[in-house]
Enzyme design. Structure first.
Site, PDB file in Angstrom:
ATOM      1  N   PRO A   2     -23.162   3.233   5.939  1.00  0.00           N
ATOM      2  CA  PRO A   2     -24.172   3.273   6.972  1.00  0.00           C
ATOM      3  C   PRO A   2     -24.033   2.253   8.098  1.00  0.00           C
ATOM      4  O   PRO A   2     -24.247   1.070   7.915  1.00  0.00           O
ATOM      5  CB  PRO A   2     -25.479   3.021   6.215  1.00  0.00           C
ATOM      6  N   GLU A   3     -23.720   2.729   9.266  1.00  0.00           N
ATOM      7  CA  GLU A   3     -24.033   2.047  10.508  1.00  0.00           C
ATOM      8  C   GLU A   3     -24.959   3.018  11.240  1.00  0.00           C
ATOM      9  O   GLU A   3     -25.380   4.016  10.652  1.00  0.00           O
ATOM     10  CB  GLU A   3     -22.766   1.706  11.303  1.00  0.00           C
ATOM     11  N   LYS A  59     -30.299   0.231  11.949  1.00  0.00           N
ATOM     12  CA  LYS A  59     -29.908   0.719  10.627  1.00  0.00           C
ATOM     13  C   LYS A  59     -31.108   0.872   9.701  1.00  0.00           C
ATOM     14  O   LYS A  59     -30.942   1.084   8.503  1.00  0.00           O
ATOM     15  CB  LYS A  59     -28.903  -0.255   9.995  1.00  0.00           C
ATOM     16  N   ARG A 114     -23.846   0.082  -4.871  1.00  0.00           N
ATOM     17  CA  ARG A 114     -23.821  -1.384  -4.905  1.00  0.00           C
ATOM     18  C   ARG A 114     -25.209  -2.021  -4.878  1.00  0.00           C
ATOM     19  O   ARG A 114     -25.323  -3.220  -5.077  1.00  0.00           O
ATOM     20  CB  ARG A 114     -22.974  -1.893  -3.740  1.00  0.00           C
ATOM     21  N   ARG A 253     -15.625 -11.317   8.907  1.00  0.00           N
ATOM     22  CA  ARG A 253     -15.383  -9.880   8.800  1.00  0.00           C
ATOM     23  C   ARG A 253     -14.024  -9.531   9.368  1.00  0.00           C
ATOM     24  O   ARG A 253     -13.613 -10.048  10.416  1.00  0.00           O
ATOM     25  CB  ARG A 253     -16.451  -9.088   9.566  1.00  0.00           C
TER      26      ARG A 253
END
Length: 263
Positions: A2-3, A59, A114, A253
DNA sequence: ATTATTGTTGGTAG
DNA sequence: TCTACCAACAATAA
């Protein structure tokens, strides 16, 4: 995954499944997801409630309930909503909502391997939602306001800044990477050095990558092939100038860029 | 076995 | 108070 585009896609599906329906029952399989409420409290708070609207900002998803109150939902890294065929829990299912619309029942499952995602049942709007910056899909972007914010960040990179949800809501690692490539801008550039012309190019890049991702999702063949232009393509030639793409670490990142055409 | 993964938050050090 | 960095959360895939 998900973005913004993924969450927008989820919003559309949720609207189709539960828009203007009523939550017939709610079962929380995993207490972590609805913290700080206990599962029984969350189930009680939602059972029998009508759904007035489902919105997205960045989001985040927001389900507005009849008679007031909200469910705020963030998908984390691996959260997703699925329609279940029967009462058996899906793999990694964390919450089940049974939605009644007229005579029809929809079994809506929140699935999240997760468990970084969560839902918050609240009477009022929560800070996580109200402190979000403008949404590049829904909102008119005030370039001067964005520039003023960027100017304050002397050391921070533009890549990191783009992922700050207070600047723009919904851009994450993938789409920041793709948008900066489209805008010909080196992701290591200090945010404060970005001028108006750069920002216009970046905003075009953001919309470009969001629109492409959304189109892919709606075609329904997502996951069949790699939809990204440079994200995850380090070591391969730049599709624009054939220079070998490189990767580096920015704000913790992985970031891919083209040393040939991103200046 | 090792490393990487789309996101956010909270601690720490400066 | 603000900034920057990192670990943590947890489960998979390569």
């Amino acid at each position: 995954m998900p973005e913004l585009p993924d969450v927008e896609y989820v919003r559309k599906r949720l609207s189709r499944w539960i828009g203007h329906g009523r939550i017939d029952s709610c079962k929380v399989h995993d207490a972590r997801i609805v913290r700080p409420l206990r599962p029984s409290a969350a189930e009680r708070a939602l059972t029998g409630r009508g759904v007035r609207a489902i919105d997205r900002r960045g989001k985040w998803l927001r389900i507005s309930l009849e008679g007031g109150g909200f469910v705020f939902s963030h998908l984390g890294m691996t959260g997703w909503f699925e329609l279940a065929r029967d009462d058996a829990p899906l793999r990694f299912e964390r919450v089940r909502l049974t939605i009644a619309r007229g005579r029809k029942l929809a079994r809506v499952a929140y699935v999240d391997a997760r468990r970084f995602g969560h839902m918050r049942v609240a009477d009022e709007e929560v800070a996580a939602w109200s402190s979000l910056g403008p949404d590049p899909l829904d909102d008119e972007i005030d370039l001067d306001a964005v520039l003023a914010r960027l100017a304050k960040w002397k050391k921070r990179t533009i890549k990191d800044a783009l992922m700050d949800q207070r600047l723009l809501a919904g851009v994450g690692n993938i789409h920041a990477t793709e948008a900066l490539w489209k805008a010909h801008i080196d992701p290591r550039t200090r945010a404060g050095k970005i001028d108006r012309k750069d920002l216009v190019a970046i905003m075009k890049g953001v919309r470009w990558t969001i629109d492409r991702a959304l189109l892919d999702l709606e075609k329904g063949d997502a996951g069949a092939k790699d939809p990204f232009v440079i994200y995850g393509h380090a070591g391969k030639p730049c599709p624009r100038c054939r220079t070998t793409l490189v990767k580096t670490q920015l704000a913790g990142r992985t970031t891919t860029y083209c040393p040939g055409c991103q200046k």
